[in-house]
Design an enzyme around this catalytic site. Structure first.
Site, PDB file in Angstrom:
ATOM      1  N   ARG A  30     -57.500  27.693  -5.834  1.00 59.81           N
ATOM      2  CA  ARG A  30     -58.612  28.150  -6.660  1.00 59.81           C
ATOM      3  C   ARG A  30     -59.433  29.169  -5.887  1.00 59.81           C
ATOM      4  O   ARG A  30     -60.568  28.925  -5.536  1.00 59.81           O
ATOM      5  CB  ARG A  30     -59.462  26.954  -7.063  1.00 59.81           C
ATOM      6  CG  ARG A  30     -60.199  27.191  -8.369  1.00 59.81           C
ATOM      7  CD  ARG A  30     -60.641  25.918  -8.968  1.00 59.81           C
ATOM      8  NE  ARG A  30     -61.481  25.146  -8.024  1.00 59.81           N
ATOM      9  CZ  ARG A  30     -61.857  23.907  -8.228  1.00 59.81           C
ATOM     10  NH1 ARG A  30     -61.485  23.278  -9.308  1.00 59.81           N
ATOM     11  NH2 ARG A  30     -62.602  23.263  -7.353  1.00 59.81           N
TER      12      ARG A  30
ATOM     13  N   HIS B 115     -45.913  13.546   8.986  1.00 63.46           N
ATOM     14  CA  HIS B 115     -45.835  14.589  10.004  1.00 63.46           C
ATOM     15  C   HIS B 115     -46.023  14.069  11.418  1.00 63.46           C
ATOM     16  O   HIS B 115     -45.777  14.781  12.364  1.00 63.46           O
ATOM     17  CB  HIS B 115     -46.834  15.707   9.714  1.00 63.46           C
ATOM     18  CG  HIS B 115     -48.234  15.220   9.526  1.00 63.46           C
ATOM     19  ND1 HIS B 115     -48.690  14.759   8.315  1.00 63.46           N
ATOM     20  CD2 HIS B 115     -49.248  15.099  10.374  1.00 63.46           C
ATOM     21  CE1 HIS B 115     -49.934  14.385   8.438  1.00 63.46           C
ATOM     22  NE2 HIS B 115     -50.306  14.574   9.676  1.00 63.46           N
TER      23      HIS B 115
ATOM     24  N   LYS C 123     -38.571  14.625  12.637  1.00 63.86           N
ATOM     25  CA  LYS C 123     -37.150  14.315  12.699  1.00 63.86           C
ATOM     26  C   LYS C 123     -36.673  14.229  14.149  1.00 63.86           C
ATOM     27  O   LYS C 123     -35.844  13.417  14.509  1.00 63.86           O
ATOM     28  CB  LYS C 123     -36.405  15.416  11.968  1.00 63.86           C
ATOM     29  CG  LYS C 123     -34.947  15.141  11.757  1.00 63.86           C
ATOM     30  CD  LYS C 123     -34.401  16.195  10.813  1.00 63.86           C
ATOM     31  CE  LYS C 123     -32.977  15.883  10.424  1.00 63.86           C
ATOM     32  NZ  LYS C 123     -32.510  16.793   9.376  1.00 63.86           N
TER      33      LYS C 123
ATOM     34  N   GLU D 286     -55.895   7.489  18.877  1.00 67.14           N
ATOM     35  CA  GLU D 286     -56.427   8.842  18.869  1.00 67.14           C
ATOM     36  C   GLU D 286     -57.759   8.835  19.600  1.00 67.14           C
ATOM     37  O   GLU D 286     -58.512   7.874  19.469  1.00 67.14           O
ATOM     38  CB  GLU D 286     -56.627   9.333  17.430  1.00 67.14           C
ATOM     39  CG  GLU D 286     -55.340   9.548  16.686  1.00 67.14           C
ATOM     40  CD  GLU D 286     -55.579   9.757  15.196  1.00 67.14           C
ATOM     41  OE1 GLU D 286     -55.617  10.917  14.775  1.00 67.14           O
ATOM     42  OE2 GLU D 286     -55.756   8.756  14.493  1.00 67.14           O
TER      43      GLU D 286
ATOM     44  N   ASP E  86     -53.754   4.388   6.741  1.00 69.18           N
ATOM     45  CA  ASP E  86     -53.543   5.766   7.199  1.00 69.18           C
ATOM     46  C   ASP E  86     -52.370   5.843   8.175  1.00 69.18           C
ATOM     47  O   ASP E  86     -51.631   6.816   8.170  1.00 69.18           O
ATOM     48  CB  ASP E  86     -54.837   6.259   7.879  1.00 69.18           C
ATOM     49  CG  ASP E  86     -54.751   7.727   8.275  1.00 69.18           C
ATOM     50  OD1 ASP E  86     -54.156   8.507   7.500  1.00 69.18           O
ATOM     51  OD2 ASP E  86     -55.265   8.089   9.349  1.00 69.18           O
TER      52      ASP E  86
ATOM     53  N   HIS F 266     -46.346   5.464   9.660  1.00 69.99           N
ATOM     54  CA  HIS F 266     -45.503   5.695  10.820  1.00 69.99           C
ATOM     55  C   HIS F 266     -45.362   4.553  11.792  1.00 69.99           C
ATOM     56  O   HIS F 266     -44.333   4.444  12.428  1.00 69.99           O
ATOM     57  CB  HIS F 266     -45.725   7.017  11.524  1.00 69.99           C
ATOM     58  CG  HIS F 266     -47.094   7.379  11.771  1.00 69.99           C
ATOM     59  ND1 HIS F 266     -47.828   8.052  10.847  1.00 69.99           N
ATOM     60  CD2 HIS F 266     -47.838   7.194  12.837  1.00 69.99           C
ATOM     61  CE1 HIS F 266     -48.996   8.252  11.357  1.00 69.99           C
ATOM     62  NE2 HIS F 266     -49.042   7.756  12.549  1.00 69.99           N
TER      63      HIS F 266
ATOM     64  N   LYS G 129     -58.996   4.942  16.156  1.00 65.87           N
ATOM     65  CA  LYS G 129     -59.636   6.215  16.481  1.00 65.87           C
ATOM     66  C   LYS G 129     -60.678   5.989  17.565  1.00 65.87           C
ATOM     67  O   LYS G 129     -61.127   4.874  17.763  1.00 65.87           O
ATOM     68  CB  LYS G 129     -60.292   6.799  15.228  1.00 65.87           C
ATOM     69  CG  LYS G 129     -59.262   7.202  14.189  1.00 65.87           C
ATOM     70  CD  LYS G 129     -59.845   8.147  13.169  1.00 65.87           C
ATOM     71  CE  LYS G 129     -58.779   8.648  12.214  1.00 65.87           C
ATOM     72  NZ  LYS G 129     -57.926   9.684  12.799  1.00 65.87           N
TER      73      LYS G 129
END
Lengths: 316, 515
Positions: free
Chosen positions: B72, B209, B213, B247, B266, B271, B368
């Site tokens: 947009r 992400h 791979k 993190e 999350d 993962h 976190k």
């Protein structure tokens, strides 16, 4: 960090390496192979730069053998170069003076990484039969460059005649992008090829390999036309459905033409030495497609079809 | 010549120039259009656009590739091209080359509009059709939805309504979606229903992400290309496994996304459970995507969360000092309601009911504002059955650590004798780093993903069955926390989480590793 060890021996160099490693605190060896580069004082710098760039993708121990058989005093001078940052690679520059230059294997054997593959690269002139060379015999992979020879075409034929599994030549590596584009063209336009034409500068060794590769893959007699160059300027594949054509437009681009699709400009940069070496170092096994191509090249040479000079070029 | 050779080489897909032994030739994708939704996001600029350029630079994009942005914004094609250009210059991993850029530039288009704007999608359909005609993209389209999951349904339906999701067109249509894939089992199933109504399963690419791979393949190679690890990879030698994703940053500006989601949804659902599956699964019969997937599904369906009342922990960072800087607490972040119960730290225990892993708890934690940024899988071995060395403590146990981030590699921890006359044992680490042995310029996760999408390679990323199995594992814990209704336990920034996490392991006689 550069440590100079004038007039030394291989075992001294080995000790110095161990000492340097202990000081830096790096205790595992991430290096995956030894790259031996056989050079002369005049060409050492360029080859060193290219190997070190390639080492950023392939951490390795680089042994630069700088042959100086005409030096007055016989002996071995070594430099241990450890680069901070790209800490994974170590370079040993070994000046082989006088008589030592005739016994390079005695130096190299003591400095190979244990149990890892050995690659030898001759940036310019190379032995007639790489596998029978004292250094070549130590190696799993032998890389030559016919373009570094005074007569590249002749050099390429000698390579082909003496080819052994594990040998490759950078004239072949220079073709990869061209070959990839041609393969992509036939992916997009899957029609049987009835005629193939390669246009390139006279005496271009890579062009001869291109001709041989196309001939062996397509089972055709490939026409070789002479152009102004530089290098290969056009490859044309004629099919019943139309003509696929890739034309170099300048040093970095090519025009990609497929029937029924708009013409497209694609990137086709001439690749620098370090990129070629990097590609070579990706595989440690024999390149069978190259081997078949050298056989096709020899077959052409024997039937007298190799374009040695512009006047021999076939024209439509 | 080879034409008459009895051993004439085989080809790939009938193309005589391709030979399976010719590994120098890259697989180049079909000519295609990549349509990016959400081009103004960080992910697009920092990852997707540079990845497209890097692929082009490596010669992996086909002649005839187009990139269409949809957002947009009141932009013309060249404004979008400028955004891409700047992103590439700043974030691409390969050097900037004018000729590669000019090749990309000819295929860059922008369509302005919002997701519910029919006219905009009609213009998008026209733009794509124009590219098909003029750059020869032959009806191959990939739609990358880098947008909030709330908008998936709208966009996917718009694509269907404007004829951009047809399975029987001249080319292919594929869609890429990002995690989170729902916020519980039910919503994941709804999301899947929406997407699968329009796109068949093989056309849907789910991307996580954090788990590229490359990482997946590294783990497979370590486990199954070696003889020395597999024999000890079971409950006879391993007594527990710790999977950590820490993190060091807070939630930054992502309050809108993060609040109500929390660390478990999350990170753990996707993962960490994927890492668990890769660590615990049996050897697949081949590395074909479907074989791998069936092994992962098998182990995930044998996994269940242990009683959350005893074996879970949740925390929330408060204000304090982290890494030498004073930082605010979670509730001080912009856009967080004072009565928020979202956790920024979550730890759970997963038990796997099969012969290999019965009795071996898998502890999964994500947080976190931890002491440092790290992602790893640590296999903790049982203590040696007999310890003839007087000084050796119960805590001295071997560990095999698969490091995922920031420095991908493997660490082995074992006891060694301290030199000297005393028989003293110390634990030492042996480290291997992929980055040290192989390539600092290896393709980034997004490059591989985009290439897989364009090649139509069945991804190693989860299909919806795995997503749903993961929710099945996590849902009981989430329900328990929701039923408690209390705010999570406070923990200091720069620490390794709340006290309840320590207690949860102590209950089983273990301690968390300090990564």
């Amino acid at each position: 960090m550069i440590i100079s060890l004038p007039n030394t021996t291989a075992s001294e160099v080995s000790k110095e390496l161990l000492r340097a490693r202990q000081t830096s605190g790096a205790t595992t060896q991430g290096r995956v192979f030894t790259l031996v580069v056989v050079t002369t004082p005049a060409e050492a710098d360029e080859a060193l730069a290219a190997s070190q760039l390639a080492a950023t993708e392939h951490p390795s121990r680089i042994l630069m053998l700088v042959d100086d058989p005409d030096a007055e005093a016989s002996g071995l001078d070594a430099e241990v170069r450890l680069t901070r940052g790209s800490a994974s690679s170590e370079t040993l520059v070994l000046h082989l003076r006088g008589e030592v230059a005739a016994h390079p294997a005695s130096v190299v054997t003591a400095l190979l990484l244990p149990d890892s593959p050995v690659v030898v690269w001759w940036p310019t002139t190379s032995p007639v039969s790489p596998v029978d060379d004292p250094i070549g015999a130590l190696a799993d992979r032998r890389i030559t460059d016919a373009l570094g020879d005074a007569d590249p075409l002749q050099a390429l034929r000698i390579r082909a005649a003496n080819h052994q599994p594990g040998d490759t030549d950078l004239t072949w590596t220079r073709l990869t992008r061209w070959r990839a584009l041609l393969a992509a063209a036939l992916d997009q336009f899957p029609h049987p090829v009835t005629e193939a034409v390669v246009e390139a500068a006279a005496d271009n060794a890579s062009a001869e390999l291109m001709v041989a590769w196309l001939a062996s893959r397509l089972g055709l007699t490939v026409q070789r036309l002479t152009s102004e160059g530089p290098g290969i300027t056009r490859v044309r594949l004629v099919t019943e459905g139309g003509t696929v054509q890739i034309t170099r437009t300048d040093a970095r681009h090519a025009r990609f033409e497929i029937p029924g699709q708009p013409d497209r400009e694609v990137a086709l940069p001439r690749r620098i030495l370090s990129e070629l070496i990097t590609e070579e170092l990706r595989r440690m096994d024999a390149d069978e497609v190259f081997e078949e191509t050298t056989r096709a090249l020899l077959a052409r040479t024997e039937s007298g079809k190799v374009d040695g000079s512009p006047s021999e070029g076939e024209h439509q | 010549m080879a034409a008459t050779d009895p051993g004439r080489p085989t080809t790939i897909g009938g193309n005589p120039l391709r030979d399976p032994r010719d590994r120098r030739l890259p697989r180049i994708a079909d000519p295609s259009v990549l349509v990016l939704f959400g081009v103004t996001g960080d992910l697009s600029r920092k990852k997707l656009m540079p990845a497209v350029y890097d692929l082009a630079n490596r010669g992996l994009l086909p002649p005839g590739f187009a990139l269409v942005g949809f957002a947009r914004r009141d932009w013309a094609d060249q404004d979008f091209a400028q955004v891409v250009h700047d992103a590439v210059k700043e974030y691409a991993r390969t050097p900037f080359r004018e000729e590669v850029w000019s090749q990309l530039l000819t295929g860059i288009r922008f369509v302005s509009g919002s997701f519910d704007d029919d006219d905009a999608f009609a213009r998008l359909a026209e733009t794509v059709a124009e590219l098909d005609r003029n750059t020869g993209t032959s009806g191959n389209h990939a739609f990358y939805l880098s947008i909030p999951p709330g908008s998936f349904e709208t966009v996917v339906n718009q694509l269907a309504r404007h004829g951009m999701a047809e399975a029987d067109g001249p080319g292919w249509n594929r869609v890429v979606i990002e995690k989170p894939f729902g916020h519980d089992l039910e919503s994941a199933q709804e999301l899947n229903a929406v997407v699968s109504k329009v796109f068949p399963p093989q056309a849907v690419f789910r991307i996580d992400h954090y788990l590229g791979k490359e990482t997946v393949q590294n783990m497979l190679a370590l486990r199954f290309a070696n003889q020395m690890f597999e024999p000890v990879w079971n409950n006879r030698y391993i007594d527990h496994v710790q999977i950590t994703m820490a993190e060091d940053i807070g939630i930054g500006g992502r309050a809108g996304y993060y609040d109500g989601i929390g660390a478990a949804r999350d990170v753990i659902q996707n993962h960490l459970l994927q890492l668990l599956a890769l660590t615990a699964m049996e050897e697949p019969t081949s590395f074909a995507a479907d074989r791998l997937r069936s092994e992962k599904q098998k182990v995930l369906s044998a996994a269940r969360a242990a009683d959350p009342a005893l074996h879970s922990a949740r925390g929330r960072y408060v204000a304090g000092w982290a890494g030498g800087r004073e930082v605010g607490g979670y509730l001080d972040e912009d856009g967080i309601a004072p009565d928020s119960t979202t956790e920024t730290y979550a730890a759970i225990r997963v038990d796997i009911d099969n012969r290999r892993w019965a009795g071996v708890p898998f502890y999964l934690r994500a947080g976190k504002r931890m002491a440092r940024r790290t992602t790893e899988v640590a296999l903790m071995f049982r203590p040696a059955p007999h310890r003839p060395f007087p000084d050796m403590s119960e805590m001295d146990r071997n560990a095999l650590v698969l490091r995922i981030q920031p420095e991908e590699g493997v660490t082995m921890r074992f006891g060694a004798k301290v030199p000297g006359t005393q028989m003293e044992i110390r634990q030492v680490n042996m480290d291997f780093a992929y980055g040290e042995s192989f390539t600092e310029s290896s393709p980034e996760a997004y490059e591989r993903l985009i290439l897989d999408v364009l090649l139509g390679d069945p991804p190693l990323f989860p299909q919806h069955e795995e997503v749903e199995l993961s929710w099945q594992i996590l849902d009981p814990v989430l329900d328990h926390w929701a039923a408690e209704g209390t705010p999570p336990e406070d923990y200091l920034p720069g620490s390794w989480g709340p006290q309840s996490a320590v207690d949860m392991l102590a209950r089983d006689g273990f301690t968390w590793r300090r990564p």
